[in-house]
Design a protein around this motif. Structure first.
Motif, mmCIF file in Angstrom:
data_model
loop_
_atom_site.group_PDB
_atom_site.id
_atom_site.type_symbol
_atom_site.label_atom_id
_atom_site.label_comp_id
_atom_site.label_asym_id
_atom_site.label_seq_id
_atom_site.Cartn_x
_atom_site.Cartn_y
_atom_site.Cartn_z
ATOM 1 N N TYR A 70 -9.894 11.698 13.456
ATOM 2 C CA TYR A 70 -9.188 12.586 12.536
ATOM 3 C C TYR A 70 -10.108 12.997 11.387
ATOM 4 C CZ TYR A 70 -6.056 14.389 9.037
ATOM 5 O OH TYR A 70 -5.470 15.183 8.092
ATOM 6 N N LYS A 129 3.811 10.710 15.107
ATOM 7 C CA LYS A 129 2.480 10.142 14.906
ATOM 8 C C LYS A 129 2.549 8.665 14.606
ATOM 9 C CE LYS A 129 2.496 11.635 10.086
ATOM 10 N NZ LYS A 129 1.773 12.350 9.058
ATOM 11 N N SER A 130 1.399 8.028 14.793
ATOM 12 C CA SER A 130 1.304 6.595 14.511
ATOM 13 C C SER A 130 0.248 6.390 13.430
ATOM 14 C CB SER A 130 0.954 5.827 15.788
ATOM 15 O OG SER A 130 -0.218 6.351 16.366
ATOM 16 N N GLY A 131 0.616 6.660 12.187
ATOM 17 C CA GLY A 131 -0.311 6.491 11.066
ATOM 18 C C GLY A 131 -1.418 7.523 11.108
ATOM 19 N N CYS A 133 -4.046 7.372 13.121
ATOM 20 C CA CYS A 133 -4.795 7.280 14.369
ATOM 21 C C CYS A 133 -3.820 7.165 15.527
ATOM 22 C CB CYS A 133 -5.734 6.080 14.336
ATOM 23 S SG CYS A 133 -4.888 4.497 14.278
ATOM 24 N N GLY A 134 -4.351 7.117 16.731
ATOM 25 C CA GLY A 134 -3.514 6.983 17.911
ATOM 26 C C GLY A 134 -3.000 8.323 18.400
ATOM 27 N N ASP A 135 -1.926 8.256 19.167
ATOM 28 C CA ASP A 135 -1.351 9.459 19.760
ATOM 29 C C ASP A 135 -0.507 10.230 18.761
ATOM 30 O OD1 ASP A 135 -2.441 8.952 22.288
ATOM 31 O OD2 ASP A 135 -0.794 7.611 22.797
ATOM 32 N N ASN A 157 -5.251 12.604 20.337
ATOM 33 C CA ASN A 157 -5.406 11.156 20.383
ATOM 34 C C ASN A 157 -6.599 10.793 19.526
ATOM 35 O OD1 ASN A 157 -6.659 8.557 21.425
ATOM 36 N ND2 ASN A 157 -4.623 8.519 22.329
ATOM 37 N N TYR A 158 -6.311 10.242 18.346
ATOM 38 C CA TYR A 158 -7.368 9.891 17.401
ATOM 39 C C TYR A 158 -7.786 8.443 17.568
ATOM 40 C CZ TYR A 158 -5.986 14.238 15.096
ATOM 41 O OH TYR A 158 -5.697 15.549 14.828
ATOM 42 N N ASN A 159 -9.076 8.194 17.520
ATOM 43 C CA ASN A 159 -9.642 6.854 17.624
ATOM 44 C C ASN A 159 -9.210 6.051 16.395
ATOM 45 O OD1 ASN A 159 -11.270 4.571 17.660
ATOM 46 N ND2 ASN A 159 -13.135 5.676 18.163
ATOM 47 N N CYS A 160 -8.582 4.916 16.634
ATOM 48 C CA CYS A 160 -8.100 4.069 15.534
ATOM 49 C C CYS A 160 -9.220 3.281 14.868
ATOM 50 C CB CYS A 160 -7.033 3.096 16.043
ATOM 51 S SG CYS A 160 -5.514 3.941 16.548
ATOM 52 N N HIS A 161 -10.381 3.204 15.509
ATOM 53 C CA HIS A 161 -11.514 2.446 14.973
ATOM 54 C C HIS A 161 -12.774 3.291 15.094
ATOM 55 C CE1 HIS A 161 -8.822 -0.945 14.858
ATOM 56 N NE2 HIS A 161 -8.527 -0.713 16.128
#
Length: 166
Positions: A70, A129-131, A133-135, A157-161
């Protein structure tokens, strides 16, 4: 650029590979989930702005890809990136009228206008959304001039890390 009725515009098909010889600058890119450098500075800003112009104009967007990480200057879940030749932004003219893509820019901004006879208006009506990051799923509702409406969804789909930015 004019997109004729029933035709599909391909950003990669129109611009081709971004190279120094074509006037593109080296800039940060995300490649295979990592930060890198490549030619094409500003392409994601243009792709995201063009994506949003088509989104709100109610045009079909058969192909787009959000960044894998993101980037806060872009609308969450409503953005597009390019990588030649595989990651493309395609806009399909689902109207009976020609659509002109008219980009302008300054040193600090880019604007993309779509000129045509109004056929539909799109609006974002939901986001799941999930914060940060994520889907992410963005729902668009389109209202057509004949009074009917429909919904479509766009995903990211954003990388959470994500890796650290250099």
């Amino acid at each position: 650029i004019i997109i004729a009725p029933g035709e599909t515009f391909s950003a990669n098909g129109f611009v081709g590979k971004r190279t120094k010889e074509k006037g593109f600058f080296s800039a940060p890119v995300i490649e295979e989930g990592k930060f890198s450098e490549d030619f094409g500075g500003g392409v994601s800003q243009w792709a995201t702005t063009t994506f949003n112009a088509a989104f709100f104009a109610g045009l079909d967007i058969p192909e787009h890809k959000a960044h894998s990480i993101y980037i806060s200057r872009y609308p969450f879940g409503r953005e597009a990136t390019l990588a030649f030749p595989s990651v493309d932004l395609k806009i399909h003219n689902n109207t009976p009228y020609g659509v002109v893509i008219y980009p302008t820019y300054t040193d600090t901004s880019i604007t993309v206008q779509l000129w045509s006879t109004r056929f539909a208006v799109g609006q974002q009506t939901a986001i799941n959304k999930s914060g940060g990051c994520g889907d992410v799923t963005v729902t668009r509702t389109r209202l057509f001039v004949d009074g009917h409406s429909d919904e479509d969804k766009f995903t990211a789909n954003y990388n959470c890390h994500p890796p650290p930015h250099p």
